[in-house]
Write an enzyme that holds these catalytic residues in place. Structure first.
Site, PDB file in Angstrom:
ATOM      1  N   GLY A  19       0.623  -1.309   0.105  1.00 16.02           N
ATOM      2  CA  GLY A  19      -0.046  -0.087  -0.018  1.00 16.02           C
ATOM      3  C   GLY A  19       0.617   1.345  -0.119  1.00 16.02           C
ATOM      4  N   GLY A  20       2.030   1.267  -0.295  1.00 13.76           N
ATOM      5  CA  GLY A  20       2.979   2.288  -0.236  1.00 13.76           C
ATOM      6  C   GLY A  20       2.141   3.613  -1.131  1.00 13.76           C
ATOM      7  CG  ASP A  29       4.455  -0.315  -8.160  1.00 12.23           C
ATOM      8  OD1 ASP A  29       5.595  -0.292  -8.685  1.00 12.23           O
ATOM      9  OD2 ASP A  29       4.647  -0.080  -6.549  1.00 12.23           O
ATOM     10  CB  CYS A  85      11.586  -0.637  -8.325  1.00 12.21           C
ATOM     11  SG  CYS A  85      11.188  -2.151  -7.864  1.00 12.21           S
TER      12      CYS A  85
END
Length: 429
Positions: free
Chosen positions: A243-244, A306, A359
């Site tokens: 949940g970032g 993401d 990332c």
């Protein structure tokens, strides 16, 4: 414990990591459980040696002409701690818990092997099979990017603007060398630690417990901002994990509109509930089951993907992953990314946006996946990424690699962040 005992413990942990092919965090935790006499300072110093040894594994191996854990641990002291053979000998002499002193052969190798003469992949501290990917992406600067990915990282925080502002949190964290981040307007950075030091435990701070801040790399904060969540929108965070970015999206939306947080692996979502409560987030619905997403098809203003990836952009934080990664794992991730993009795109309304984030620094997981998606989905087109970045971070475009049609890349050497890639696509109305 003195340096000798800490060094011996680090070698033991590194041997465990190599023998059992396990994450460094697991090996360090198990060592701590079986050596309860070691204090917090000792465990921090041992962890620093282990992580430095993994970050600089190839450099240390080259200096010693050995890939043994002993060489990596001693190399960490010389490459990252500012030690010399003389200072290490003085520290280890008379310490019955220390490993054997450097032999004449080891000292001779250190004198003969000059790192500036090492092969490029060694100086970059990356596996040989990954070197062509970095060179393809960064050109002549690829070694510098590899070196930056092998350095100690800072501790970055995101201020939760639903409950506080940056100045307020900075005052709360006074004495920690905390400072505003260079690009993110809500970020705070605590510089990398040195030697045997350790970052403050910010999760024990009252500011954290009151929900004023979250631990989040500045690059991740920038990626969330570039997705373009605004007050009143309908947003799907398709790979929400813990949940970032969900929290960052909600804060950007000022708790207005709706964020649906989903992840195909339900257990990844388990931390999100406590985080939502602590942050006072009220516009997020957690949707763990894929079938529950059906009513959202073609209704979302924004879908954030993401995507699961190799994590190559986070190697300075997780250096052990660098050496466990295989070309087969990269292929699996690429297939997953292609499938997830196809699935997530169904929820974008006509005129809405699809934001793809990894990332990773590998072009195979980034621009190549976007190119493949666009070829298969002519109803989507890239936004002008130069305009997008300038609209969110005015005057700071020089801190990112931006291709207007291909996306935005952030890296440690160029941006001072972890490695991230962001591409935003618009669906035809």
């Amino acid at each position: 414990m003195r340096l000798g005992g800490r060094l011996a413990a680090a070698i033991e942990v590194l041997e465990d990591i190599r023998a059992r092919h396990r994450p460094a965090a697991d090996a360090l935790r198990d060592w701590g459980l079986s050596h309860r006499f070691a204090g917090a300072g000792d465990r921090a110093a041992i962890g620093n040696i282990v992580y430095d040894a993994l970050r600089r594994k190839r450099s240390a191996g080259y200096l010693f002409g050995s890939d043994e854990p002993r060489a990596a641990a001693f190399g960490a002291l010389f490459l990252e701690w500012g030690e010399t053979p003389e200072t290490v000998k003085a520290a280890l002499t008379g310490d019955r818990f220390a490993p054997p002193l450097l032999s004449d052969d080891e000292i001779g190798a250190l004198g003969a092997n000059r790192l500036e003469e090492a092969p490029e992949a060694v100086r970059a501290d990356v596996p040989d099979w990954c070197a062509p990917f970095l060179e393809a992406r960064f050109g002549a600067g690829w070694v510098a990017e590899g070196m930056a990915l092998s350095a100690r990282p800072p501790l970055d925080l995101r201020v939760n603007t639903l409950k506080a502002d940056r100045d307020k949190v900075l005052r709360e964290l006074s004495g920690m060398n905390a400072e505003p981040t260079a690009m993110s307007p809500h970020g705070i950075r605590i510089p990398p630690i040195k030697g045997s030091g350790r970052h403050p435990n910010v999760q024990a701070e009252p500011a954290f417990r009151k929900g004023w801040l979250e631990v989040q790399d500045e690059g991740s904060q920038i990626a969330a901002a570039l997705a373009g969540a605004e007050s009143g929108l309908q947003v799907l965070d398709y790979c929400a994990g813990a949940g970032g970015k969900t929290l960052a999206l909600s804060a950007a939306m000022e708790n207005r509109g709706q964020v649906f947080a989903h992840d195909s692996e339900k257990q990844r979502l388990s931390p999100i509930f406590d985080r939502l409560r602590r942050a006072d987030v009220r516009n997020v619905q957690v949707v763990p089951r894929p079938e529950e997403l059906a009513p959202l098809e073609k209704r979302m203003d924004l879908v954030l993907v993401d995507a699961p990836c190799t994590g190559s952009g986070t190697w300075r934080r997780r250096p052990d992953a660098k050496w466990r990664l295989t070309d087969r794992q990269l292929e699996v991730r690429m297939a997953e990314q292609e499938k997830i993009l196809a699935e997530a795109s169904r929820f974008v309304r006509p005129g809405g946006r699809l934001a793809y984030v990894t990332c990773s620094i590998f072009p195979q997981e980034n621009v190549e996946r976007i190119d493949a998606f666009l070829a298969a989905n002519p109803g989507f087109n890239p936004v002008d990424h130069a305009q997008l970045f300038e609209s969110r971070f005015e005057g700071k475009s020089g801190s990112a690699r931006i291709d207007p049609a291909k996306g935005i890349s952030l890296t440690p050497a160029y941006s001072g962040t972890d490695g991230f890639y962001v591409a935003v696509l618009s669906r035809a109305a």
